[in-house]
Motif scaffolding. Structure first.
Motif, PDB file in Angstrom:
ATOM      1  N   TYR A 160      25.154  61.065 -84.083  1.00 53.82           N
ATOM      2  CA  TYR A 160      26.569  60.663 -84.081  1.00 53.82           C
ATOM      3  C   TYR A 160      26.886  59.816 -82.860  1.00 53.82           C
ATOM      4  CZ  TYR A 160      31.650  61.079 -84.349  1.00 53.82           C
ATOM      5  OH  TYR A 160      32.987  60.804 -84.415  1.00 53.82           O
ATOM      6  N   LEU A 161      26.314  60.220 -81.707  1.00 51.25           N
ATOM      7  CA  LEU A 161      26.535  59.452 -80.478  1.00 51.25           C
ATOM      8  C   LEU A 161      25.943  58.051 -80.602  1.00 51.25           C
ATOM      9  CD1 LEU A 161      27.407  59.241 -77.515  1.00 51.25           C
ATOM     10  CD2 LEU A 161      25.218  60.279 -76.889  1.00 51.25           C
ATOM     11  N   LYS A 162      24.734  57.953 -81.163  1.00 49.34           N
ATOM     12  CA  LYS A 162      24.107  56.635 -81.321  1.00 49.34           C
ATOM     13  C   LYS A 162      24.916  55.754 -82.264  1.00 49.34           C
ATOM     14  CE  LYS A 162      19.327  58.142 -80.492  1.00 49.34           C
ATOM     15  NZ  LYS A 162      17.986  58.286 -81.109  1.00 49.34           N
ATOM     16  N   THR A 163      25.337  56.314 -83.386  1.00 48.39           N
ATOM     17  CA  THR A 163      26.106  55.540 -84.358  1.00 48.39           C
ATOM     18  C   THR A 163      27.429  55.077 -83.762  1.00 48.39           C
ATOM     19  OG1 THR A 163      25.117  56.827 -86.154  1.00 48.39           O
ATOM     20  CG2 THR A 163      27.112  55.582 -86.660  1.00 48.39           C
ATOM     21  N   ARG A 174      29.081  69.322 -79.044  1.00 48.70           N
ATOM     22  CA  ARG A 174      30.091  68.262 -79.140  1.00 48.70           C
ATOM     23  C   ARG A 174      30.682  67.942 -77.774  1.00 48.70           C
ATOM     24  NH1 ARG A 174      34.165  69.623 -83.602  1.00 48.70           N
ATOM     25  NH2 ARG A 174      32.201  69.385 -84.725  1.00 48.70           N
ATOM     26  N   MET A 175      30.918  68.979 -76.959  1.00 46.75           N
ATOM     27  CA  MET A 175      31.451  68.744 -75.615  1.00 46.75           C
ATOM     28  C   MET A 175      30.465  67.939 -74.777  1.00 46.75           C
ATOM     29  SD  MET A 175      33.944  69.206 -73.510  1.00 46.75           S
ATOM     30  CE  MET A 175      34.952  70.553 -74.137  1.00 46.75           C
ATOM     31  N   TRP A 176      29.175  68.251 -74.897  1.00 53.40           N
ATOM     32  CA  TRP A 176      28.168  67.457 -74.187  1.00 53.40           C
ATOM     33  C   TRP A 176      28.190  65.998 -74.637  1.00 53.40           C
ATOM     34  CZ3 TRP A 176      24.119  71.844 -74.653  1.00 53.40           C
ATOM     35  CH2 TRP A 176      24.028  72.518 -73.430  1.00 53.40           C
ATOM     36  N   ARG A 177      28.282  65.781 -75.940  1.00 55.28           N
ATOM     37  CA  ARG A 177      28.299  64.413 -76.454  1.00 55.28           C
ATOM     38  C   ARG A 177      29.512  63.650 -75.931  1.00 55.28           C
ATOM     39  NH1 ARG A 177      32.126  62.477 -79.915  1.00 55.28           N
ATOM     40  NH2 ARG A 177      31.852  64.272 -81.300  1.00 55.28           N
TER      41      ARG A 177
END
Length: 452
Positions: free
Chosen positions: A245-248, A206-209
Motif C-alpha cells: 500500500y505504501l509503495k502504491t 498502519r501507524m508505522w506506514r
C-alpha cells in the motif's frame, strides 16, 4: 402477660408443696390437681413466647360453625388491620393467633345472623364465641437471593428450613447472572481475544506506514511485531499489505507530482510562445494602422481610389482581431498555469494533512483496541476461575444470611442449612470461589506493544 402467668404458676407450685403435707389418703388428690394446673400454665407460658405473631401480608381465615356464609378470608393490610363482616376493622398485626381468635370470637359473640334457607325462610342464628375459629390461611412469602438457580419469592411452608428453600430454588448455582455457560463463553472470548490482537497488529502496522510516509519512522519489518500473540504468517501478510500500500501510494503521489510539474513547464512554454506572438501581432497591427493613415492622406489628395482605402481598413481590422485572440489565449494559458502551480504547491501540504488525519484516527483505534483487549482479558480470567470452580466445587460451606424483621427493625442472622425460617424472611446465599489454574493470557503491557 407472660410475667403474670409465670407468677401464677409459681404461686400454684408453692401451694402444691404446702398441700403435700396433708395426709396420704385424705388430701392426695387436691395437691395433684393443683400441680397439674401449675404445670399446664408453665408449659402454656413457654409456648406463648414462641408463638407466631401475625403481621402485614398474612391472610387470616375466619369461620363460624354451621354458618358457611360467614367463612371469610382477610389479608392483614399495611396499617395492621383486617376487615371482617359483622365486625369491621380489627387491629391484629403483632398479635399471636390465640389472642386474635379470642378477640374475633368476643366481637362476634351474641351477634345475630339471619340465614336464608333454600325454601326462602329465614332463620335467626345467635353466634357463640366457641363456634368461631380463626386460622392463618396464607403466611407471608419468603425470599431467596444470591448464588441459587432461581432466586425470587416462594410461599412459606410450616417448619421449612434454609436447605429446603434452596432445593425449591433449584439448588446452588455459581453461574447465575454472572455469566452464561463458561465453556462456550470461554471459546467466544478467546476468539474475540485473537481477533482483537490481529486488529491491533493491523493498526500498529498502519501507524508505522503513516509515520514512514511522514518521514518519522523506520522501514516496516515483521520482526518488530514478534511480541504480538498472532501467527507469524498473519503478521507477515499484514506487514506486506502495508508495504505494498505504501509503495502504491508513493508511486501515485510521484506520478501526480510529475504530471503537475510537466504541466507547469508546458504552461511556461506556451506563455513564452504566446507572448512572442502577442508582440508580433502588436507590431503588425501598428504597421497596418500606419499604412491606413498613409492611404487616407493620399485618398484625400486624390492620388488613390476608394477601394484602396477599403483594403487598408480591412487589414487593420484583421490585425486587431488577431491581436485580441492572442491576448485572450495568453490570459487563459496564464490562468491554467497558475492553477497547476497552486496544485503543485498544495500537493505536499494536502498529503501531509491527510496523513496527519489518518494518524489521528489510527491512534484512536489503537487506544480502543487496547481497552477492548484489557476488558476481554479480564473476562477470560474470570471465566477460567469459574471453570475451575465448576471442576473443583465450591469448597467451603455456603454463607447463609437471614434478613428478618424484628421488634427493633431489620436483623441479619447468620444461619445454617438446617435453620428453620419464618414467614417474611429474606435469605441471602453466597458461595466462596476458589481460583484454579488456566492457560495464561498475554498481558497487554509496554513490553509487547510496539512503538512506531
Amino acid at each position: 402477660m407472660t410475667g403474670t402467668t409465670q407468677g401464677i404458676a409459681a404461686m400454684l407450685t408453692s401451694r402444691l408443696r404446702s398441700c403435700l403435707r396433708i395426709g396420704f389418703f385424705g388430701g392426695y388428690l387436691r395437691p395433684l390437681k393443683w400441680g397439674l394446673i401449675a404445670l399446664g400454665l408453665t408449659i402454656s407460658a413457654t409456648r406463648a413466647e414462641a408463638e407466631y405473631r401475625v403481621n402485614v401480608g398474612d391472610v387470616l381465615e375466619v369461620a363460624v360453625a354451621g354458618v358457611p356464609e360467614l367463612r371469610h378470608r382477610a389479608a392483614v393490610q399495611i396499617d395492621g388491620n383486617i376487615s371482617l363482616p359483622l365486625v369491621g376493622m380489627l387491629p391484629v398485626a403483632g398479635l399471636p393467633l390465640p389472642l386474635i381468635r379470642a378477640q374475633i370470637g368476643a366481637a362476634l359473640a351474641s351477634k345475630v345472623f339471619r340465614q336464608r334457607s333454600p325454601d326462602g325462610r329465614e332463620t335467626a342464628i345467635v353466634i357463640d364465641a366457641d363456634e368461631v375459629t380463626t386460622t392463618v390461611a396464607e403466611y407471608r412469602p419468603i425470599y431467596v437471593n444470591g448464588d441459587v438457580a432461581k432466586p425470587g419469592e416462594y410461599p412459606y411452608r410450616a417448619s421449612i428450613t434454609a436447605r429446603q428453600l434452596i432445593a425449591v430454588a433449584g439448588g446452588y448455582d455459581i453461574m447465575r447472572i454472572k455469566m452464561n455457560n463458561p465453556y462456550l463463553e470461554s471459546a467466544d472470548l478467546r476468539s474475540q481475544y485473537a481477533s482483537l490482537w490481529t486488529e491491533f497488529a493491523q493498526e500498529q502496522a498502519r501507524m508505522w506506514r503513516i509515520k514512514n510516509e511522514l518521514g518519522e519512522g523506520t522501514q516496516l519489518n515483521p520482526a518488530a511485531l514478534k511480541d504480538v500473540p498472532v501467527a507469524p504468517a498473519v503478521i507477515s501478510d499484514i506487514v506486506n499489505a502495508e508495504v505494498e500500500y505504501l509503495k502504491t501510494k508513493e508511486s501515485d503521489y510521484q506520478r501526480e507530482k510529475a504530471f503537475l510539474q510537466r504541466s507547469v513547464k508546458q504552461g511556461d512554454a506556451e506563455v513564452a510562445v504566446l507572448s512572442e506572438q502577442q508582440k508580433k501581432e502588436e507590431e503588425g497591427y501598428q504597421t497596418d494602422v500606419d499604412e491606413l493613415q498613409k492611404v487616407l492622406d493620399l485618398f484625400s489628395k486624390g492620388s488613390l481610389i476608394s477601394p484602396r482605402v477599403t483594403d487598408a481598413r480591412r487589414a487593420v481590422l484583421l490585425s486587431s482581431t488577431r491581436k485580441l485572440q492572442t491576448n485572450a489565449q495568453l490570459m487563459a494559458v496564464k490562468k491554467q498555469q497558475d492553477e497547476f502551480t497552486r496544485k503543485l504547491e498544495k500537493l505536499d501540504d494536502q498529503r501531509r494533512l491527510d496523513l496527519l488525519h489518518e494518524q489521528q484516527e489510527t491512534g484512536v483505534k489503537l487506544s480502543e483496541t487496547r481497552a477492548k483487549l484489557q476488558g476481554v482479558g479480564e473476562k477470560l480470567q474470570y471465566v477460567a476461575m469459574v471453570r475451575s470452580q465448576l471442576v473443583q466445587g465450591a469448597g467451603d460451606a455456603p454463607e447463609i444470611t437471614i434478613v428478618r424483621k424484628g421488634e427493633k427493625g431489620q436483623e441479619r442472622i447468620i444461619a445454617g442449612e438446617d435453620t428453620e425460617l419464618q414467614p417474611g424472611d429474606a435469605v441471602e446465599i453466597s458461595l466462596h470461589y476458589q481460583d484454579g489454574p488456566d492457560a495464561p493470557l498475554k498481558a497487554l503491557t509496554s513490553a509487547n506493544v510496539p512503538k512506531g
